[in-house]
Design a protein around this motif. Sequence first.
Motif, PDB file in Angstrom:
ATOM      1  N   PHE A 287       0.661  -1.301   0.028  1.00  0.00           N
ATOM      2  CA  PHE A 287       0.082  -0.097  -0.206  1.00  0.00           C
ATOM      3  C   PHE A 287       0.989   1.315   0.109  1.00  0.00           C
ATOM      4  O   PHE A 287       0.489   2.079  -0.858  1.00  0.00           O
ATOM      5  N   PHE A 288       1.787   1.295   0.950  1.00  0.00           N
ATOM      6  CA  PHE A 288       2.658   2.564   1.092  1.00  0.00           C
ATOM      7  C   PHE A 288       3.515   2.966  -0.229  1.00  0.00           C
ATOM      8  O   PHE A 288       3.726   4.025  -0.546  1.00  0.00           O
ATOM      9  N   VAL A 289       3.995   1.946  -0.854  1.00  0.00           N
ATOM     10  CA  VAL A 289       4.947   2.074  -2.095  1.00  0.00           C
ATOM     11  C   VAL A 289       4.000   2.140  -3.337  1.00  0.00           C
ATOM     12  O   VAL A 289       4.497   2.442  -4.363  1.00  0.00           O
ATOM     13  N   THR A 290       2.736   1.740  -3.455  1.00  0.00           N
ATOM     14  CA  THR A 290       1.888   1.690  -4.469  1.00  0.00           C
ATOM     15  C   THR A 290       1.543   3.199  -4.718  1.00  0.00           C
ATOM     16  O   THR A 290       1.244   3.971  -4.291  1.00  0.00           O
ATOM     17  N   LYS A 291       1.784   3.535  -6.192  1.00  0.00           N
ATOM     18  CA  LYS A 291       1.381   4.800  -6.706  1.00  0.00           C
ATOM     19  C   LYS A 291       0.068   4.987  -7.339  1.00  0.00           C
ATOM     20  O   LYS A 291      -0.378   6.008  -7.343  1.00  0.00           O
TER      21      LYS A 291
ATOM     22  N   PRO B 249       3.503   1.541   8.082  1.00  0.00           N
ATOM     23  CA  PRO B 249       3.367   2.133   6.791  1.00  0.00           C
ATOM     24  C   PRO B 249       2.072   2.912   6.458  1.00  0.00           C
ATOM     25  O   PRO B 249       2.437   4.001   5.721  1.00  0.00           O
ATOM     26  N   PHE B 250       0.975   2.888   7.324  1.00  0.00           N
ATOM     27  CA  PHE B 250      -0.110   3.681   7.466  1.00  0.00           C
ATOM     28  C   PHE B 250       0.243   4.928   8.089  1.00  0.00           C
ATOM     29  O   PHE B 250      -0.158   6.104   7.386  1.00  0.00           O
ATOM     30  N   GLU B 251       1.086   4.780   9.052  1.00  0.00           N
ATOM     31  CA  GLU B 251       1.465   6.011   9.832  1.00  0.00           C
ATOM     32  C   GLU B 251       2.496   7.153   8.721  1.00  0.00           C
ATOM     33  O   GLU B 251       2.381   8.186   8.998  1.00  0.00           O
ATOM     34  N   LYS B 252       3.297   6.274   8.383  1.00  0.00           N
ATOM     35  CA  LYS B 252       4.260   7.015   7.135  1.00  0.00           C
ATOM     36  C   LYS B 252       3.356   7.719   6.214  1.00  0.00           C
ATOM     37  O   LYS B 252       3.606   8.789   5.682  1.00  0.00           O
TER      38      LYS B 252
ATOM     39  N   LYS C 132       1.774  10.717   7.210  1.00  0.00           N
ATOM     40  CA  LYS C 132       2.718  11.766   7.677  1.00  0.00           C
ATOM     41  C   LYS C 132       2.992  12.470   6.331  1.00  0.00           C
ATOM     42  O   LYS C 132       3.358  13.576   6.209  1.00  0.00           O
ATOM     43  N   ALA C 133       2.941  11.828   5.239  1.00  0.00           N
ATOM     44  CA  ALA C 133       3.459  12.267   3.951  1.00  0.00           C
ATOM     45  C   ALA C 133       2.238  12.881   3.193  1.00  0.00           C
ATOM     46  O   ALA C 133       2.273  13.542   2.167  1.00  0.00           O
ATOM     47  N   SER C 134       0.728  12.589   3.537  1.00  0.00           N
ATOM     48  CA  SER C 134      -0.092  12.995   2.833  1.00  0.00           C
ATOM     49  C   SER C 134      -0.339  14.520   3.160  1.00  0.00           C
ATOM     50  O   SER C 134       0.017  15.130   4.025  1.00  0.00           O
TER      51      SER C 134
ATOM     52  N   LYS D 117      -2.953  17.800   8.123  1.00  0.00           N
ATOM     53  CA  LYS D 117      -2.296  19.009   8.297  1.00  0.00           C
ATOM     54  C   LYS D 117      -1.216  19.080   9.347  1.00  0.00           C
ATOM     55  O   LYS D 117      -0.297  19.663   9.331  1.00  0.00           O
ATOM     56  N   ASP D 118      -1.182  18.391  10.596  1.00  0.00           N
ATOM     57  CA  ASP D 118      -0.221  18.347  11.535  1.00  0.00           C
ATOM     58  C   ASP D 118      -0.181  17.073  12.127  1.00  0.00           C
ATOM     59  O   ASP D 118      -0.892  16.014  11.857  1.00  0.00           O
ATOM     60  N   ARG D 119       0.763  16.853  13.043  1.00  0.00           N
ATOM     61  CA  ARG D 119       1.124  15.694  13.635  1.00  0.00           C
ATOM     62  C   ARG D 119      -0.084  14.988  14.459  1.00  0.00           C
ATOM     63  O   ARG D 119      -0.036  14.143  14.706  1.00  0.00           O
TER      64      ARG D 119
END
Length: 187
Positions: A18-22, A87-90, A93-95, A99-101
Amino acid sequence: MSVNIFLALLPVILGWIFFVTKNRLMKIIIGLCWLAFLPNSIYVFTDLINLINQWSRVGPSVRLVFIFQYGVLLAIGFVTFILSMYPFEKFLKASKWVKDRGGVKRYLIILNFIIGFGITLGRVQRVNSWEVVTAPLNVINSGFKILFTPELVLLTILFGLFSNLLYFLFRKKVIKYFSTYSSQAGV
């Protein structure tokens, strides 16, 4: 137990795919599969009830094997749960839409209560992850039974609290360990 270990490993694999899929459509499909199988990672903790039930039926020489066997199962559940969630947390964070942590943390807390619901579906209602596709009406009916039974709502909340506690207390140590190990192994 081997089936439970396989089911605990599946969301780890799906989470990282999921994390690496574009591709957006593939990301949604893989994400939904990940979400359906995610409770299986931590579900193995509920198998401790089997140890308690079997304890008096086995002799003292087998009890040590049981303790080892369940210890390994719990360790696998612990690690796969954190590696499935990370991976969902990452991704959060990248989305751009978080907006914030604090938003990331809120989503993770909510997700852990969804996991608690999934654990209750599996442990009490005996619903399997694949039934989301093969028997969706059974899953919906079982879900409503949980929502309208105060004891099961409480159990769901307790499972959600346990999931949150486990993830937020240990994720950094587990991720650091696996990051160090994978970099030393050249992965």
